[in-house]
Scaffold this motif. Sequence first.
Motif, PDB file in Angstrom:
ATOM      1  N   ALA A 204       1.073  -1.247   0.028  1.00 49.62           N
ATOM      2  CA  ALA A 204      -0.219   0.131  -0.076  1.00 49.62           C
ATOM      3  C   ALA A 204       0.818   1.100  -0.018  1.00 49.62           C
ATOM      4  O   ALA A 204       0.652   2.194  -0.911  1.00 49.62           O
ATOM      5  CB  ALA A 204      -0.759   0.149   1.117  1.00 49.62           C
ATOM      6  N   SER A 205       1.733   1.423   1.003  1.00 53.28           N
ATOM      7  CA  SER A 205       2.881   2.474   0.945  1.00 53.28           C
ATOM      8  C   SER A 205       3.751   2.705  -0.288  1.00 53.28           C
ATOM      9  O   SER A 205       3.870   3.792  -0.871  1.00 53.28           O
ATOM     10  CB  SER A 205       3.582   2.498   2.354  1.00 53.28           C
ATOM     11  OG  SER A 205       4.316   1.162   2.398  1.00 53.28           O
ATOM     12  N   LEU A 208       1.612   3.979  -3.008  1.00 52.40           N
ATOM     13  CA  LEU A 208       1.340   5.391  -2.846  1.00 52.40           C
ATOM     14  C   LEU A 208       2.486   6.383  -3.145  1.00 52.40           C
ATOM     15  O   LEU A 208       2.347   7.355  -3.828  1.00 52.40           O
ATOM     16  CB  LEU A 208       0.793   5.455  -1.288  1.00 52.40           C
ATOM     17  CG  LEU A 208       0.428   6.805  -0.856  1.00 52.40           C
ATOM     18  CD1 LEU A 208      -0.819   7.276  -1.632  1.00 52.40           C
ATOM     19  CD2 LEU A 208       0.316   6.904   0.654  1.00 52.40           C
ATOM     20  N   PHE A 211       2.885   6.345  -6.897  1.00 56.57           N
ATOM     21  CA  PHE A 211       1.692   6.746  -7.838  1.00 56.57           C
ATOM     22  C   PHE A 211       2.200   7.746  -8.997  1.00 56.57           C
ATOM     23  O   PHE A 211       1.636   7.526  -9.979  1.00 56.57           O
ATOM     24  CB  PHE A 211       0.750   7.429  -6.916  1.00 56.57           C
ATOM     25  CG  PHE A 211      -0.763   7.939  -7.405  1.00 56.57           C
ATOM     26  CD1 PHE A 211      -1.381   6.821  -8.185  1.00 56.57           C
ATOM     27  CD2 PHE A 211      -0.658   8.940  -7.720  1.00 56.57           C
ATOM     28  CE1 PHE A 211      -2.566   7.182  -8.614  1.00 56.57           C
ATOM     29  CE2 PHE A 211      -1.909   9.483  -8.295  1.00 56.57           C
ATOM     30  CZ  PHE A 211      -3.152   8.486  -9.018  1.00 56.57           C
TER      31      PHE A 211
END
Length: 445
Positions: A204-205, A208, A211
């Motif tokens: 997830a990180s 992020l 991105f």
Amino acid sequence: MSVPTTVTARQYGLLAYPLILSSILTPLLGVTDTITIGQTGDAIAIGAIAIGAVFFNTIYWLFGFLKVSTTGFSAQASVHQDETALHFALYRPVLLGFMIGLVLILLRVPLTAGGLYLLAAPESLLPDVTTYIDYRIYGAPFVLVGYAVLGWLIGQGQVKRALLIQIFSNLINIVLDVVFVLGLGYGVAGVAIATLVAEISIVASGFLIMFRQLAWKAVYRDLLFHVQAYRQFFTVNADLFVRTIFLLLVTGWFTRTGAQFGPDVLAANAILLQIQYVIAYWFGGLGSASTILVGRARGRRDEAGYRKSLSLTRQFGIASIVLMIGLLAVFQDAFLRLFSTDPLLLDVSALYYGWILVFPLTGGFAMLYEGVFSGLARAKPVRNSMIQAFLVFGLLLLSIYWIGNHGVWLAFIGFGLARSLSLHLAERRLNLTFERPDKKTDLPV
């Protein structure tokens, strides 16, 4: 004609230390689990978590090529400024890692049964070990996708970002371990859930952070499923895959043989293997620095740069061996007490701790030379060294295991020494006429 360059110890150090820290953080999820449950004083849970951590470290080792290869393809695409190749250096291993992770989940029952058989888990530990595996296995897709994410960032030279992601996930694991185990008393299940959440946080990180660097185009859909690209990916990694299989055979054989001497010895060996993992990843970080510097020298056809990189690899390796042995000797009690508060288990672990002191000296250079050969894009010597070392391990184990667990550790130390010597001799035999670098990336798009 090669273009001479200067590689300094400072350059090597600035490159190596973040990579060492990043590398060490990889096995710390399992180490943190073992340490946290160790504070409860529950010998059964301690042994179960230790075996469970070895189970997952062993499985994920098999797919470590996802990180190594992604790093190489990412760096190569970046050098050639190929945007499509750069994106697919991430997208393909992400898809591959996710699919392999799903397969591991689907095969969780036979995998668990086979793993517990090979690790010879005692009957008393089976309920807790099974609970730990049942929760953590759902993190498999995230772990393997995380390998691709971290490898891609490192290949782009974004080592600090990769490091921050790993620090963040380890902090999550530590906090949740304390809350679930020491606060709420969830025991083994709490430890496993905490690690699962930490594994998800890496992906997830990572996405992020990346991105703004990523893009998706309509034509990418067909390219994503380009069979030839995956075929080449596995061809490049075939030797590393074989190497890892033999490494896993040694780990399983070592654990199973040690288990024949009782559950206390099994638990002690599992704890010592956790320490060994951290040592191995330290040298793996140094090896990654060597990979980058040797790879640059190869790309420039710079034999002098290669020789200097190799010399620095050996210098930093020797310094690390001295430092590691010193720290392990001085802080023996502190390190062992991190994993357990049980007096009997501490005594058994201390009995065999001396072999951990020997490990950096005999096995450290094997991992450094693997980094060198990776930079040269030559995996066959690495594969061959592992097969040779496996044979040495087997012969030693079959000859001396009757002397007890010390015989098992002696065989393991012989295994590491055989790897180091084999790779050292292979490097001495190298033909150093570097090939002219191809202007195209090796990753078909």
